[in-house]
Design an enzyme around this catalytic site. Structure first.
Site, PDB file in Angstrom:
ATOM      1  N   LYS A  88      -7.011  -4.509  -3.646  1.00 14.82           N
ATOM      2  CA  LYS A  88      -7.872  -5.028  -2.580  1.00 14.82           C
ATOM      3  C   LYS A  88      -8.912  -3.979  -2.194  1.00 14.82           C
ATOM      4  O   LYS A  88      -8.748  -2.798  -2.483  1.00 14.82           O
ATOM      5  CB  LYS A  88      -7.052  -5.456  -1.363  1.00 14.82           C
ATOM      6  CG  LYS A  88      -6.183  -4.376  -0.745  1.00 14.82           C
ATOM      7  CD  LYS A  88      -5.249  -4.970   0.296  1.00 14.82           C
ATOM      8  CE  LYS A  88      -4.313  -3.942   0.896  1.00 14.82           C
ATOM      9  NZ  LYS A  88      -4.985  -2.931   1.717  1.00 14.82           N
ATOM     10  N   ASP A 133       0.790  -1.253   0.000  1.00 14.81           N
ATOM     11  CA  ASP A 133       0.000   0.000   0.000  1.00 14.81           C
ATOM     12  C   ASP A 133       0.818   1.298   0.000  1.00 14.81           C
ATOM     13  O   ASP A 133       0.459   2.266   0.688  1.00 14.81           O
ATOM     14  CB  ASP A 133      -0.946   0.016   1.204  1.00 14.81           C
ATOM     15  CG  ASP A 133      -2.010  -1.059   1.132  1.00 14.81           C
ATOM     16  OD1 ASP A 133      -1.973  -1.886   0.208  1.00 14.81           O
ATOM     17  OD2 ASP A 133      -2.878  -1.089   2.021  1.00 14.81           O
ATOM     18  N   CYS A 138      -2.487  -2.662   7.498  1.00 15.50           N
ATOM     19  CA  CYS A 138      -2.418  -3.563   6.340  1.00 15.50           C
ATOM     20  C   CYS A 138      -1.148  -4.409   6.298  1.00 15.50           C
ATOM     21  O   CYS A 138      -1.188  -5.547   5.831  1.00 15.50           O
ATOM     22  CB  CYS A 138      -2.590  -2.763   5.057  1.00 15.50           C
ATOM     23  SG  CYS A 138      -4.272  -2.075   4.920  1.00 15.50           S
TER      24      CYS A 138
END
Length: 196
Positions: A102, A15, A141
């Site tokens: 995602k 991310d 995450c």
């Protein structure tokens, strides 16, 4: 500790998107400062033709995690937006790299790169056994992706010099590190692997 990168290793970069950088919609403090270190890992994997997976939030505007939709987070990483793009300076190789999106459904949230994605299947197809995990955020995450990997039977290394956390509640990052280690993660740094 000295470790070697092996044929069945893969790098997971979690991310590293504009909205998680300082000044973004949901900034992780200091996230931009780890880009040079991330690039060093990416380049070493690229040199060895080993797979590199970049996860990203890729949300519809109606995503359930957004405050205006009853969630807890400000709107971030809207699919196709500048905020969802990978951050400036991050090296994205042209070969042997995979983009894992995602949180793509409005009704399904995903902190882990494995939730609702083909990540596990792609790793298994390549015979991957161990994952080196880095990126943001340590306590969200990164944590969920690493724990998901452990639950699926992968061995994990957490690259502690290439992660940054939110620490929304003081101590969250330390607690996340302890949990990941309890589950089997080994903490290491660049010099543990490449500087000999």
């Amino acid at each position: 500790m000295r470790l070697d990168i092996a044929e069945h290793d893969a790098l997971i970069v979690v991310d590293m998107q504009n909205d998680f950088m300082p000044g973004g919609a949901l900034p992780v403090p200091g996230a931009d400062t780890i880009v040079p270190t991330l690039n060093r890992y990416i380049e070493r994997f690229e040199e060895r033709a080993l797979p590199i997976f970049f996860t990203r939030d890729w949300h519809p505007k109606t995503h359930l995690s957004f405050r205006q939709n009853g969630g807890v987070w400000p709107e971030h990483c809207i699919e196709g937006s500048e905020g969802a793009a990978f951050c400036e300076g991050l090296h994205i190789p042209s070969d042997n790299r995979f983009i894992i999106s995602k949180g793509v459904s409005e009704e399904f949230d995903a902190y882990s790169g494995f939730q609702g994605t083909p990540l596990a299947a792609l790793l298994n197809e390549r015979g991957t056994r161990r994952l080196l995990v880095c990126g943001v955020a340590t306590d969200y995450c990164v944590r969920h992706t690493l724990l998901g990997a452990e639950n699926l039977g992968f061995r994990t290394l957490l690259l502690e010099d290439a992660v940054k956390g939110v620490d929304l509640h003081p101590g969250d990052c330390d607690a996340a590190l302890r949990e990941m280690m309890r589950k089997g993660a080994i903490l290491c740094r660049y010099e543990d692997i490449f500087d000999r």
